[in-house]
Design an enzyme around this catalytic site. Structure first.
Site: not given
Ligand code: UT7
Length: 323
Positions: A113, A250, A280
């Site tokens: 990520c 993020h 996500n």
């Protein structure tokens, strides 16, 4: 001094939207649970023919068009991904070929990520070193293909997509008022591997594997790690939360985003949130969020923008850029 200045941004999403309601028919979950615990309302899931490289290519073309450039103007392609089309060659080389590029170099960065922050910092280093003049920095993922669709603790959280920036080496004054990347701070700690990993790989099982996560454990570390690197970026540039126009985090969980902003004294009006729309999307989440906020006119030239991420590894990092 040379700075890496943002010339264009772009994004691409799969055609199919999957709402939380639809997830209720797949696993024992509810729209209420997902919204309250994560802020996610929907995600995009790649269909037949849609891959990390095809989404990345589309985002790259979008970014090039906005920059008024062609693939011939690019000499570096970096793709941040943990879901490459093939184990090798790199997805970046695949995209380089799809764009019809016959010069320059391309490679992937794998920091889960945090991948886009790592890729931006890497591209910035290459541009400042004079190794390239213009870089396409792409975050592209198809996490739907490594999810265990029977595991409700993970499958409701992730989505697919891609975003891209064009960075250009430009002579600037060496001041904090310069346009471009001002500072980047990368961290990792492999002792946290078991909390978020994929249980397969070419050299172990010979399979692709599925994502496994102890969500609560990741959550416990997230806010502290994120705020540490953001503070490092403020200190390195002599800036403060007040100087910031936008925090583009993020997009994993609304509670982590809000908690980090609160700890740093950044008002929520200055935080770009797209987790509700995209879920996500790992390395794609920051460039997707940047694309949304830059195309709706929130992020404007001259704005001070903080990017930050934390994810598998653990990896985490922050990068401060003047748009
Ligand atoms: O991008 C990479 C970094 N990743 C992250 O940042 C993710 C970080 N972690 C998180 O975002 C959160 O920990 C989650 C959203 C994954 C989970 O939220 P939580 O508040 O930490 O929930 P929990 O794991 O403590 O689970 C609470 C309850 C459990 O039931 P019991 O044991 O309390 O009876 C779970 O079994 O919620 C249950 N649960 C669900 N219920 C409905 C877990 N998943 C689901 C679900 N639907 N999908």
């Amino acid at each position: 001094m040379i700075r890496s200045v943002v010339r264009g941004f772009g994004s691409a999403l799969p055609q199919r939207v999957v709402t939380n309601k639809e997830m209720e028919s797949l696993v024992e979950t509810s729209d209420d649970w997902i919204v309250q615990r994560t802020g996610i309302r929907q995600r995009y899931i790649a269909g037949e023919g849609e891959t990390t490289a095809s989404l990345g290519e589309a985002a790259a073309r979008d970014a090039l068009q906005r920059a008024g450039l062609t693939p011939d103007d690019i000499d570096l392609v970096i793709v941040a991904t943990s879901t490459p089309d093939n184990t090798f060659p790199a997805t970046a080389v695949n995209i380089q070929n799809r764009l019809g590029m016959t010069k320059g170099y391309a490679f992937d960065v794998q920091a889960v990520c945090t991948g886009f922050v790592y890729a931006m910092a890497t591209a910035d280093a290459h541009l400042r070193a004079g190794m390239a003049k213009r870089a396409l920095v792409i975050g592209a993922e198809t996490f739907s293909r490594i999810l265990d669709w029977t595991d409700r603790t993970t499958c409701v959280l992730f989505g697919d997509g891609a975003g891209a920036l064009v960075l250009e080496a430009q002579q600037q004054e060496g001041k904090v008022s310069d346009r471009g990347v001002l500072t980047s701070h990368l961290r990792s700690d492999g002792s946290h591997k078991e909390k978020l990993y994929v249980d397969g790989g070419p050299s172990t099982t010979g399979t692709v594997g599925h994502l496994r996560m102890e969500g609560r454990e990741v959550f416990k570390h997230a806010v502290g790690m994120i705020t540490d690197v953001i503070v490092a970026a403020f200190e390195a540039t002599g800036t403060t939360a007040e100087d910031l126009n936008w925090l583009v985090p993020h997009q994993a969980n609304r509670r982590i985003i809000d908690g980090s902003a609160k700890k740093l004294g950044i008002p929520l009006e200055k935080v770009v949130v797209t987790v509700d729309l995209h879920g996500n999307t790992s390395a794609a989440s920051i460039p997707l969020a940047l694309s949304v906020a830059a195309s709706d006119g929130r992020i404007k030239q001259g704005d001070l923008v903080m990017l930050e991420a934390m994810g598998g590894g653990f990896t985490w990092g922050a990068l401060l850029v003047r748009w």
